[in-house]
Write a protein that holds these residues in place. Structure first.
Motif, PDB file in Angstrom:
ATOM      1  N   ALA A  50      12.356 -32.628  55.493  1.00  0.00           N
ATOM      2  CA  ALA A  50      12.099 -31.519  54.574  1.00  0.00           C
ATOM      3  C   ALA A  50      10.588 -31.379  54.429  1.00  0.00           C
ATOM      4  O   ALA A  50       9.930 -32.289  53.939  1.00  0.00           O
ATOM      5  N   ASP A  55      12.910 -28.303  49.742  1.00  0.00           N
ATOM      6  CA  ASP A  55      13.573 -28.171  51.047  1.00  0.00           C
ATOM      7  C   ASP A  55      14.527 -29.333  51.271  1.00  0.00           C
ATOM      8  O   ASP A  55      14.344 -30.425  50.735  1.00  0.00           O
ATOM      9  N   THR A  56      15.553 -29.093  52.102  1.00  0.00           N
ATOM     10  CA  THR A  56      16.531 -30.122  52.424  1.00  0.00           C
ATOM     11  C   THR A  56      16.214 -30.744  53.775  1.00  0.00           C
ATOM     12  O   THR A  56      15.890 -30.042  54.731  1.00  0.00           O
TER      13      THR A  56
END
Length: 171
Positions: A50, A55-56
């Motif tokens: 990420a 964010d992932t």
């Protein structure tokens, strides 16, 4: 009367042999031998990191059996450690455990998904290491966590991260 002591000795030996578990732990589900950290190679693969807070990212973990056949019959145990603060990573919501049997040389994998946090945020976790344990086994293996801070869900004791089910790898 000499037969009685011999009979007792044979009976005692038979009971002792049936009490043995063959040297491996059973996972309690069908008598299969659970895979143990000492009998497998564990590797953290190339992650989809990420890049920014919110964010992932996904971190793949592969398990390759190096010894006798064994079974992965539940989820991996994963914990993130931030300078002594160890937090368990929950199972992905809605995921179903897969029973994966591994012969010598066979592999399986799972994924650690996480949401990147902001450095210095008191609700996140500044993880330094990740510990991986296998179902039915006691030992763990530690790896550096180089993917940045992990966001928290209300605090660092609830990381915004999850563990997926094991999937058979390869052929």
């Amino acid at each position: 009367m000499r037969a009685t002591p011999l009979t007792v000795t044979v009976l005692a030996a038979a009971l002792a042999l049936t009490a043995c578990d063959g040297g491996g732990a059973t996972n309690g589900k069908g008598g299969d031998t659970a895979c143990a950290i000492g009998g497998v190679a564990v590797q953290i693969g190339t992650a989809s990191v990420a890049p920014a807070a919110g964010d992932t990212g996904e971190v793949p973990v592969s398990i390759t059996n190096q010894s006798a056949p064994c079974t992965l019959d539940d989820f991996a145990g994963v914990a993130l450690d931030a300078d002594g603060t160890k937090v368990s990573v929950p199972v992905l919501k809605g995921a179903t455990a897969q029973k994966v049997k591994l012969a010598k040389g066979d592999s399986a994998s799972f994924t650690i998904s996480y949401v990147r946090g902001t450095a210095g945020d008191a609700t996140g976790l500044a993880a330094k290491t990740v510990e991986v344990g296998l179902p039915g086994a006691k030992d763990v293996k530690s790896f550096p966590w180089t993917y940045g801070p992990v966001a928290g869900k209300g605090g660092p004791e609830h990381p915004d991260a999850s563990v997926s089910a094991f999937q058979q790898s390869g052929d």
